[in-house]
Design an enzyme around this catalytic site. Structure first.
Site, mmCIF file in Angstrom:
data_model
loop_
_atom_site.group_PDB
_atom_site.id
_atom_site.type_symbol
_atom_site.label_atom_id
_atom_site.label_comp_id
_atom_site.label_asym_id
_atom_site.label_seq_id
_atom_site.Cartn_x
_atom_site.Cartn_y
_atom_site.Cartn_z
ATOM 1 C CD GLU A 191 18.763 -3.872 -1.362
ATOM 2 O OE1 GLU A 191 18.594 -4.706 -0.430
ATOM 3 O OE2 GLU A 191 18.827 -4.206 -2.552
ATOM 4 C CD GLU A 246 23.131 -13.765 -8.454
ATOM 5 O OE1 GLU A 246 23.204 -12.522 -8.376
ATOM 6 O OE2 GLU A 246 23.794 -14.426 -9.266
ATOM 7 C CE LYS A 296 11.108 -20.159 0.567
ATOM 8 N NZ LYS A 296 10.034 -19.147 0.469
ATOM 9 C CB ALA A 343 13.778 -11.963 -3.981
ATOM 10 N N GLY A 392 18.621 -3.350 -15.396
ATOM 11 C CA GLY A 392 18.194 -3.806 -16.716
ATOM 12 C C GLY A 392 19.247 -4.605 -17.460
HETATM 13 P P1 NAD Z 1 14.081 -11.990 1.522
HETATM 14 O O1 NAD Z 1 15.493 -12.240 1.911
HETATM 15 O O2 NAD Z 1 13.151 -11.481 2.537
HETATM 16 O O3 NAD Z 1 13.423 -13.346 0.965
HETATM 17 C C1 NAD Z 1 13.962 -14.057 -0.120
HETATM 18 C C2 NAD Z 1 13.514 -15.509 -0.048
HETATM 19 O O4 NAD Z 1 14.130 -16.141 1.079
HETATM 20 C C3 NAD Z 1 12.006 -15.715 0.136
HETATM 21 O O5 NAD Z 1 11.603 -16.795 -0.687
HETATM 22 C C4 NAD Z 1 11.900 -16.066 1.613
HETATM 23 O O6 NAD Z 1 10.754 -16.831 1.926
HETATM 24 C C5 NAD Z 1 13.159 -16.876 1.814
HETATM 25 N N1 NAD Z 1 13.662 -16.975 3.195
HETATM 26 C C6 NAD Z 1 13.474 -16.103 4.221
HETATM 27 N N2 NAD Z 1 14.158 -16.521 5.308
HETATM 28 C C7 NAD Z 1 14.808 -17.654 4.957
HETATM 29 C C8 NAD Z 1 15.702 -18.542 5.623
HETATM 30 N N3 NAD Z 1 16.088 -18.344 6.901
HETATM 31 N N4 NAD Z 1 16.192 -19.604 4.943
HETATM 32 C C9 NAD Z 1 15.849 -19.800 3.645
HETATM 33 N N5 NAD Z 1 15.002 -19.015 2.971
HETATM 34 C C10 NAD Z 1 14.494 -17.941 3.605
HETATM 35 O O7 NAD Z 1 14.124 -11.009 0.248
HETATM 36 P P2 NAD Z 1 12.922 -10.237 -0.479
HETATM 37 O O8 NAD Z 1 12.434 -9.125 0.384
HETATM 38 O O9 NAD Z 1 11.935 -11.223 -1.035
HETATM 39 O O10 NAD Z 1 13.686 -9.621 -1.740
HETATM 40 C C11 NAD Z 1 14.347 -8.399 -1.767
HETATM 41 C C12 NAD Z 1 15.853 -8.586 -1.620
HETATM 42 O O11 NAD Z 1 16.347 -9.478 -2.637
HETATM 43 C C13 NAD Z 1 16.607 -7.280 -1.828
HETATM 44 O O12 NAD Z 1 17.657 -7.192 -0.908
HETATM 45 C C14 NAD Z 1 17.143 -7.414 -3.256
HETATM 46 O O13 NAD Z 1 18.255 -6.613 -3.531
HETATM 47 C C15 NAD Z 1 17.449 -8.883 -3.316
HETATM 48 N N6 NAD Z 1 17.485 -9.360 -4.702
HETATM 49 C C16 NAD Z 1 18.722 -9.681 -5.224
HETATM 50 C C17 NAD Z 1 18.813 -10.083 -6.553
HETATM 51 C C18 NAD Z 1 20.145 -10.418 -7.165
HETATM 52 O O14 NAD Z 1 20.163 -11.073 -8.209
HETATM 53 N N7 NAD Z 1 21.257 -10.017 -6.581
HETATM 54 C C19 NAD Z 1 17.660 -10.199 -7.337
HETATM 55 C C20 NAD Z 1 16.424 -9.880 -6.758
HETATM 56 C C21 NAD Z 1 16.366 -9.461 -5.430
#
Ligand code: NAD
EC number: 1.2.1.3
Length: 537
Positions: free
Chosen positions: A423, A290, A213, A188, A485
């Site tokens: 969220e 995650e 990726k 992400a 954190g």
């Molecule tokens: P997102 O789901 O929009 O994107 C995450 C990744 O998935 C990007 O690399 C994106 O290009 C890819 N992606 C998108 N569609 C896909 C598909 N159909 N198949 C495979 N890959 C695909 O998330 P974001 O906006 O980048 O990040 C924020 C989110 O991530 C929040 O919900 C946050 O809570 C979560 N997050 C969770 C953790 C954890 O460890 N639990 C850590 C960091 C962020």
């Protein structure tokens, strides 16, 4: 450098528009204050695919500074065809890497950690610049990658199976942990360096190769980090056991559905994670999910309120509300509620002069990442108001270049209001008034997500209730500290819609392995288990 950037956000700069084109001279990488980008080997145009050499034939994406809206540099992403070729090369690399003894693999990870130490300052600054997080948080993110490398070096010497007693005479049962093959990491935007690090350090140590990726809006961190790792691999004449294919949804989907990717470690939203989980399951692959959180901080009647206020401040506003572990709900005992809200609001007021560009020295609150985050923030505030909530502090978009919003406190909403259960990746916290700890735990657990949670209490009975079977249902269950954190030593992840995955420390390494149960008969005679007799004379 930070001093040079002090006035950056006051420059009259164009607001970012997706289709906006910039003259080549307007790229930050060409300006002397940003020479740290060149130290990382970045150019104005960068190939975004690495498989032993650099290439990229897909669409070019421009990376922007969320603090000003200015273009930093561009990355040429990979195509699906390039992804497929990269997978082939990464599988070949795995076949060599699995033969390398684990402590020798650990030595390579140690070198990666050392190389990151050398580049911590510029790489951390790039993390800040590209994501929007403040300077110390950018440095802290790279430190997390360094820490997990140290952890993995130790792990390489001690991770092991076991010897199990057999019910049959002169038989032994062994349990061994073997690498899976190729581990795909999809990350992400908010942790563009550390999430890759957690996965790569452990996956490499346990004998896997890695294909990454990164998020499309943080491609420069992906490229710069991979360059650092690739240098170590090349110096040691190793095949590309770490590869990169930057891309959008098409590349992500192809990676997820490719049978050659034995484990997909996905970090992102619950919505995307659900699709990823189903796709990987369809082909019986392994998956670590995650996903998002909706994390609550509970303030018990006995709480040390001063400490709880500090925890709330960092928990709600750190990273401008864009951590998966950000405090999104504060559930306060009814006797403390009004006083707590008042004290928190007065702390928020003190932060106003500290809102600024993420690389300015005095900034504690940087921008959110994109215009989309701003839109989501506005939508949540409107919805909160329409449901009867009161904005006790903030609630407005800050009118300046870049993507800035006011840290916001909302009170008076029902605990189960739709907006409270969602969220929103922005610095908004909902404060709820509870009768007692039992009710607070119930509300903590009623949301779909189950990532992080914390209670402030001085009452040992309440503390143990919180961590017991009837307590918090989250993966992270803290006492007298923040929801956000985490350190690398424990396993990180959450339950329910957060996906159930665990990464980083403890025994999370097992997820990067397949388990072999090995029965060895050293009796000289064949004997079946459970006393079964099956033979002919
Ligand atoms: P997102 O789901 O929009 O994107 C995450 C990744 O998935 C990007 O690399 C994106 O290009 C890819 N992606 C998108 N569609 C896909 C598909 N159909 N198949 C495979 N890959 C695909 O998330 P974001 O906006 O980048 O990040 C924020 C989110 O991530 C929040 O919900 C946050 O809570 C979560 N997050 C969770 C953790 C954890 O460890 N639990 C850590 C960091 C962020």
């Amino acid at each position: 450098m930070i001093a040079n950037l002090r006035n950056l956000s006051r420059l009259a700069l164009p607001r970012r528009l997706a289709s906006q084109s910039y003259s080549s001279s307007s790229f930050l990488i060409d300006q002397p204050e940003y020479s740290f980008l060149k130290e990382l080997g970045l150019e104005r145009e960068n190939p975004g695919v690495y498989s032993g050499h650099w290439q990229g034939r897909g669409p070019s994406v421009t990376s922007y500074d969320p603090g000003t809206g200015q273009a930093i540099a561009t990355v040429r992403q990979g195509t699906v065809q390039e992804l497929e070729q990269t997978i082939g090369l990464a599988v070949d690399a795995y076949k060599q890497w699995r033969k390398v003894p684990a402590p020798v693999r650990g030595e390579i990870v140690r070198q990666i950690g050392d190389e990151l130490r050398k580049y911590k300052e510029p790489l951390g600054k790039l993390v800040s610049l590209e994501v929007g997080k403040i300077y110390s948080e950018g440095q802290g993110e790279v430190q997390e990658f360094i820490d997990i490398c140290d952890y993995a070096v130790g792990l390489s010497r001690i991770y092991s199976g076991q010897l199990i007693n057999s019910e049959r005479a002169d038989h032994s049962i062994l349990e061994a942990w073997r690498p899976l093959g190729l581990v795909g990491v999809i990350s992400a935007y908010n942790f563009p360096n550390a999430v890759f690090g957690w996965n790569a350090a452990i996956a490499l140590t346990t004998g896997n190769s890695v294909l990454w990726k990164g998020a499309p809006s943080t491609p420069l961190v992906s490229v710069a980090t991979t360059k650092i790792v690739a240098d170590v691999l090349q110096r040691n004449n190793l095949p590309p056991v770490v590869t990169l294919c930057q891309g959008g949804t098409d590349v992500g989907q192809s990676l997820v559905s490719d049978k050659r990717v034995n484990l997909v470690s996905f970090t992102g939203s619950c919505q995307t994670g659900r699709d990823v989980g189903v796709e990987v399951q369809k082909r019986f692959g392994k998956v670590i999910l995650e996903l998002g959180g909706n994390n609550a901080l509970i303030i018990d009647e006995s709480a040390n309120v001063k400490m709880a206020l500090d925890a709330a401040l960092f928990g709600c506003i750190g990273t401008s509300g864009q951590r998966c572990t950000t405090t999104r709900r504060i559930i306060v005992h009814e006797k403390l509620h009004d006083q707590f809200v008042q004290a928190l609001v007065s702390k928020y007021k003190q932060l106003i002069p500290k809102i600024g560009h993420q690389l300015e020295a005095q900034t504690l609150v940087g921008p959110v990442h994109t215009q989309q985050n701003v839109e989501n923030y506005k939508k949540a505030i409107e919805e909160a108001k329409s449901l009867g909530g009161t904005v006790a502090f903030g609630g407005k978009v800050i009118q300046r270049d870049g993507f800035y919003v006011e840290p916001t406190v909302v009170t008076g909403l029902p605990h189960d209001a739709t907006v409270v259960h969602r969220e929103t990746f922005a610095p908004i916290v909902y404060i709820l008034k509870a009768k007692n700890v039992e009710q607070a735990i119930e509300w903590n657990n009623e949301v779909e997500q189950g990532l992080s949670s914390a209670i402030f209490t001085e009452n040992i009975g309440q503390a143990f209730k919180w961590i017991g079977a009837s307590g918090s249902d989250c993966g992270i269950v803290n006492i007298n500290t923040t929801t956000n954190g985490a350190e690398i030593g424990g396993a990180f992840g959450g339950e329910k819609a957060t996906g159930g995955g665990r990464e980083s420390g403890s025994d999370a390494w097992k997820q990067y392995c397949k388990r072999a149960t090995i029965t060895v008969n050293h009796s000289g005679e064949l004997a079946c288990a459970q006393g079964v007799v099956f033979n002919v004379e």
